[in-house]
Design an enzyme around this catalytic site. Structure first.
Site, short mmCIF file in Angstrom:
data_model
loop_
_atom_site.label_atom_id
_atom_site.label_comp_id
_atom_site.label_asym_id
_atom_site.label_seq_id
_atom_site.Cartn_x
_atom_site.Cartn_y
_atom_site.Cartn_z
N ASP A 333 0.85 -1.18 0.00
CA ASP A 333 0.00 0.00 0.00
C ASP A 333 0.89 1.24 0.00
O ASP A 333 2.12 1.16 0.09
CB ASP A 333 -0.93 -0.02 1.21
CG ASP A 333 -2.25 0.70 0.95
OD1 ASP A 333 -2.27 1.63 0.12
OD2 ASP A 333 -3.26 0.34 1.57
N GLU A 523 -10.80 6.62 4.32
CA GLU A 523 -9.77 6.02 5.17
C GLU A 523 -9.85 6.54 6.61
O GLU A 523 -10.92 6.86 7.12
CB GLU A 523 -8.40 6.20 4.53
CG GLU A 523 -8.30 5.52 3.17
CD GLU A 523 -6.89 5.41 2.64
OE1 GLU A 523 -5.97 5.11 3.42
OE2 GLU A 523 -6.70 5.63 1.43
#
Length: 640
Positions: A333, A523
């Site tokens: 990521d 997020e």
């Protein structure tokens, strides 16, 4: 009808599509050859992929191999695109909101092809993989079809629809250049306070597994489908446990739960968090997997020694690659390895040796290549580990047909945001609506009723699309073409009064519709405790009180990425509907309100009575939610 400026945007996109719905002419470069002048074996499309990979790998220098393991953000290389050639980059990505100056299908395809030409200028002419977060449609592109977020799709309980949705996303994405999507998220959300709740299909691993048909929509049914212009390489994310972290365990900035620690035992982890990845690998052959930012802390050896997923050889190599049998490649990521303890060399070495194959180092690609080269030369990373990583990456590139067709195939550009694609999204919206309360058969509404609509979210397409729309965090306002919920209501009734703050007179109205909910976030910035709460805003509470106190029939719609606390206001409502984050086709909400389609959606998560009841999930010993998992009332469609 859409607002006038929405129509202007849509018209501009339409002109762009009509002008550029063509197949890009490939640029033919001189091809590598053997000593006797014949083309290299890896360029022979008639040979098996494994044989082509072996041939190419045998020709590569260590530096070229490391380049293939490196991914940079387009912003970092756009000012000097020759970095793609000099570093031999294997991949470039667009993060959320990272778009070309000309955010049209042609602008995207031209940009990706320009990057590709730099990759083809390398010695071995290995094409570039371009990755993007197409998480609910090609959501960075203005004019694309924007579907409901995953949690809403979990509410549909319709795997075939999820497959169709993701195939449309694949078509619209690949027609603009990217061949690889960082989707779907197959996390299992166990705490609604998580800012990524809406990216999950639900709290039950069985439901998540059922919805993994989306992988087939992205990639196709067979490996050979990957090379078609209708499919892209998929990424199952975030491996594993990211929806199951403990509230308050995150050490990232002001996050409270995102990127935190999953405290569990191996058996429970396997049953809850790991199970969707077994299906993704063994049933759907997912091409790539993205390890999570989060950590795991095994109860078996005592809590207090969590390991970052990017550093876990046990989970990346021993479990995922060896036990489960994953033969694709792992992509880290966003700068995730930089959260591993130690200096940068330690971070790189640890993650490579744990099993990471490609590294998303958005703004540090040159540093990564230098560091990994030094680690291999010093003997701290074995060449065999590098070869394994590169073999997996090359395999994907061959299966995608990039060596034969490296440039964008634009033949389906004209379908982007088409009426046919939007019709599927509108059906997805309708199927996702969950009717939680319906006293006195308040719904469906009749078209001849006088309708009063209140609430900002009734007429804000940015709010109803949520995060990951044009930009990473999303934003309020008319940011994409489409229909708002209010537009849909007006399509069904000519007797509509709209007042965002419920200040307009209410006398004479038969039914009131109050649209409440959240504003966009993504997020950890959406974590509860990080500027967010599950409780309703005061303005929404006031709108409910005013409308439900004055109009005979009161319907409340919740436009949000997760359940909100409505316990104290529920008695005042005649009907309550969870509308989720429907995307660009808000008219789908009105389709069920007015009975054009029946309510069939069911909750993919448990609805809590209060915020402090979280985490609460089906199967808990003490389970007393406001609405249980799978709750959802049904209605029939009106016959008139």
């Amino acid at each position: 009808m859409p607002h006038p400026h929405r129509r202007v945007i849509a018209t501009r996109i339409g002109r762009s599509l009509a002008a550029f719905a063509t197949v890009a002419a490939p640029v033919i470069a001189a091809q590598p050859a053997t000593a006797d002048g014949r083309p290299a074996a890896y360029l022979d499309a008639r040979l098996p992929v494994a044989e082509r990979v072996d041939d190419l790998l045998g020709r590569m220098t260590l530096q070229e191999k490391i380049g293939q393991m490196t991914q940079a953000e387009r912003v970092a290389i756009d000012g000097d695109r020759d970095q793609i050639t000099t570093l031999g980059l294997g991949s470039v990505l667009s993060g959320g909101g990272s778009v070309p100056a000309d955010n049209t299908p042609k602008g995207w395809a031209d940009m990706v092809d320009a990057y590709q030409s730099k990759a083809l200028a390398t010695r071995l002419k290995i094409p570039l993989l371009y990755g993007i977060d197409s998480v609910h449609g090609h959501n960075n592109l203005i004019g694309a079809t924007i579907f409901p977020h995953n949690l809403a799709m979990g509410a549909t309980r319709d795997p075939a629809l999820v497959r169709e949705e993701q195939q449309i996303t694949a078509i619209e994405t690949k027609a603009t250049g990217p061949q690889w999507v960082f989707a779907p998220c197959v996390c299992v959300v166990r705490d609604l306070r998580w800012g990524r709740t809406y990216e999950s299909y639900g709290e039950d691993p069985g439901l998540v597994i059922e919805m993994e048909t989306g992988i087939e929509g992205f990639q196709g049914r067979h490996k050979r489908d990957l090379s078609s212009p209708r499919h892209v390489l998929a990424t199952a994310k975030h491996y594993a446990g990211d929806g199951d972290t403990v509230f308050g365990s995150s050490t990232t900035g002001t996050f409270t739960i995102d990127q935190g620690v999953t405290v569990t035992d191996r058996r429970t982890f396997g049953r809850i968090d790991l199970a969707p990845y077994v299906t993704a690998v063994r049933k759907y052959g997912v091409g790539s997997i993205m390890p999570s930012f989060s950590s795991v802390d095994w109860k078996e050896d005592g809590v207090g020694n969590p390991v970052r997923m990017s550093a876990s050889k046990e989970l990346l190599t021993d479990v995922l690659k060896r036990k489960i049998g994953f033969d694709g490649f792992l992509i880290s990521d966003w700068a995730a390895i930089q959260q591993i303890p130690g200096d940068y060399a330690t971070q790189v070495r640890t993650s490579v040796n744990a099993g990471m194959d490609m590294f998303m180092e958005p703004h540090t690609a040159p540093q990564f290549t230098r560091t990994l080269l030094a680690e291999v030369q010093a003997g701290r990373v074995e060449t065999a580990r590098v070869d394994d990583a590169v073999r997996r990456i090359l395999k994907a590139k061959f299966e995608l047909g990039l060596f034969e067709n490296p440039y964008t195939d634009r033949r389906y550009a004209g379908t982007i945001g088409s009426p046919e694609h939007r019709a599927v999204a509108r059906r997805a919206v309708a199927e996702s609506q969950v009717l939680l309360k319906n006293s006195g058969q308040a719904l469906p509404l009749a078209a001849d009723e006088e309708i009063y609509v209140a609430g900002v979210n009734a007429d804000d397409i940015g709010n109803q699309a949520g995060g990951w729309t044009v930009t990473w965090q999303g934003s309020s306002g008319d940011i994409i073409p489409g229909t708002t919920i209010l537009d849909g209501i007006r399509q069904n009734s000519s007797n509509v009064t709209y007042s965002a703050d419920a200040s307009a007179p209410m006398a004479g109205h038969d039914a009131g519709i109050v649209v409440i909910g959240e504003r966009p976030y993504a997020e950890g910035l959406g974590d509860v405790g990080n500027g967010h709460t599950l409780n309703l805003p005061d303005a929404d509470k006031a709108n409910i009180d005013r409308v439900c106190g004055a109009i005979r029939t009161c319907v409340v719609l919740d436009v949000a990425g997760r359940p909100q606390i409505v316990t104290d206001r529920l008695p005042a409502m005649d009907a309550f509907v969870m509308s989720w984050l429907p995307g660009s086709e808000g008219a789908g909400v009105a389709d069920v309100l007015f009975g054009k389609r029946p309510f069939t959606g069911r909750l993919p998560v448990t609805w809590p009575r209060s915020e402090d009841q979280e985490p609460i999930n089906i199967g808990d010993r003490t389970y007393k939610p406001l609405f249980p998992y799978a709750h959802g009332l049904r209605t029939g469609a009106r016959t008139h």
